[in-house]
Design a protein around this motif. Structure first.
Motif, short mmCIF file in Angstrom:
data_model
loop_
_atom_site.label_atom_id
_atom_site.label_comp_id
_atom_site.label_asym_id
_atom_site.label_seq_id
_atom_site.Cartn_x
_atom_site.Cartn_y
_atom_site.Cartn_z
N GLN A 4 5.76 47.60 55.43
CA GLN A 4 6.85 48.21 56.18
C GLN A 4 8.17 48.10 55.41
OE1 GLN A 4 6.96 47.12 60.29
NE2 GLN A 4 8.74 48.39 60.75
N ALA A 5 8.40 46.95 54.78
CA ALA A 5 9.62 46.77 53.98
C ALA A 5 9.63 47.69 52.78
CB ALA A 5 9.73 45.30 53.54
N ALA A 6 8.46 47.88 52.15
CA ALA A 6 8.37 48.77 50.99
C ALA A 6 8.63 50.21 51.39
CB ALA A 6 7.00 48.62 50.34
N LEU A 7 8.10 50.63 52.54
CA LEU A 7 8.36 51.98 53.02
C LEU A 7 9.83 52.19 53.32
CD1 LEU A 7 5.39 52.72 55.46
CD2 LEU A 7 5.83 53.79 53.26
N ASP A 8 10.43 51.21 53.96
CA ASP A 8 11.84 51.30 54.30
C ASP A 8 12.68 51.47 53.03
OD1 ASP A 8 14.08 50.92 56.34
OD2 ASP A 8 14.52 49.27 54.97
N LYS A 9 12.36 50.70 52.02
CA LYS A 9 13.09 50.79 50.75
C LYS A 9 12.88 52.16 50.10
CE LYS A 9 13.59 48.60 46.21
NZ LYS A 9 13.12 47.50 45.32
N SER A 10 11.68 52.66 50.14
CA SER A 10 11.38 53.96 49.54
C SER A 10 12.18 55.07 50.21
CB SER A 10 9.89 54.26 49.64
OG SER A 10 9.13 53.40 48.83
N PHE A 11 12.20 55.07 51.54
CA PHE A 11 12.95 56.09 52.27
C PHE A 11 14.46 55.97 52.02
CE2 PHE A 11 9.21 56.46 55.28
CZ PHE A 11 8.93 57.77 54.94
N LYS A 12 14.95 54.77 51.91
CA LYS A 12 16.39 54.57 51.69
C LYS A 12 16.84 55.01 50.31
CE LYS A 12 17.24 50.73 54.91
NZ LYS A 12 17.48 49.27 55.04
N THR A 13 15.99 54.78 49.31
CA THR A 13 16.39 54.99 47.92
C THR A 13 15.79 56.25 47.29
OG1 THR A 13 14.56 53.59 47.11
CG2 THR A 13 16.67 52.50 47.59
#
Length: 249
Positions: free
Chosen positions: A154-163
């Motif tokens: 979930q943290a990796a997905l959040d980072k991907s969407f943000k960046t």
């Protein structure tokens, strides 16, 4: 039916947009599955195989309660999307679909070319009119991600969407185009151990995470977005990818 998400390109530890255009299996032995008159009651096995292989699902094949459980508007296209995604995942894991085999008690084996006999079991509920009232899919050898793996995913997905980047740090033009279309990214919402949804201002994008047997992340795959916008409003490059999403106009 549980909502599984499909893929267009499998990129280890990266995100890619999926379109379910080629998901429908057309095995040679599916000649028993033909367009059946709505008022004709068919056997549960035939109803299940029709659900699996039919190019276009018909709302009359399902009870109203089942359709509403899948989508609050009882839109059969939502069920079609879930079916397409589920079959694409099945083909990826087990090879081509072959047949349905009854094992009693309303349960059926779904036979794939690389699957063991009991790898994929479906419990089917049928009403007195032959309509599907419930579908429960279980996979014997589906990897069970740990709580830590789920949190990391979930943290990796959040980072991907943000960046606007894939998990490997590379730039993702798809995510850039997605934001231009759906607006600013807001958050990732967890659905279950493997399914997540990226929430944007004007819509959402489902993502499934495939885990390795040891619980670590194998790859991410993004499904067709949900939005009131038309795909013609999306950037040109994204329109090509969205062209075969049945839920988009």
């Amino acid at each position: 039916m549980k909502s599984y998400l499909a893929y267009l390109l499998v990129i280890t530890a990266s995100i890619s947009m999926t379109t379910p255009s080629s998901v429908v299996a057309k095995p040679k032995q599916s000649n028993t599955v033909k367009e059946t008159p709505i008022n004709r009651i068919i056997s549960p096995a035939v109803a299940l195989e029709r659900l699996i292989v039919a190019e276009k699902l018909d709302a009359n094949w399902f009870t109203p309660e089942f359709l509403k459980a899948v989508d609050k508007n009882s839109d059969v296209n939502a069920l079609q999307l879930q079916r397409d995604i589920t079959m694409k995942i099945g083909r990826f894991r087990y090879g081509k679909y072959k047949s349905v085999q009854s094992i009693g008690g309303g349960k059926y084996r779904i036979i794939f070319e690389r699957a063991e006999p009991d790898d994929v079991i479906v419990k089917l509920a049928i009403d007195n009119s032959g309509r599907i009232a419930g579908v429960d899919i279980s996979e014997k050898n589906k990897p069970a991600p740990t709580a830590q793996a789920q949190a990391s995913a979930q943290a990796a997905l959040d980072k991907s969407f943000k960046t606007n980047t894939r998990a490997n740090g590379e730039n993702s033009p798809i995510l850039t185009s997605l934001k231009q279309w759906l607006g600013n990214y807001q958050k990732v919402q967890k659905i279950d151990a493997t399914d997540y949804v990226g929430i944007f201002e004007r819509g959402s994008a489902p993502v499934t995470i495939n885990f390795k047997p040891d619980g670590s992340i194998e790859n991410y795959r993004m499904g067709c977005p949900t939005t009131k916008l038309s795909r013609q409003q999306a950037p040109a490059a994204l329109q090509k990818i969205l062209a075969n999403c049945p839920n988009l106009k």
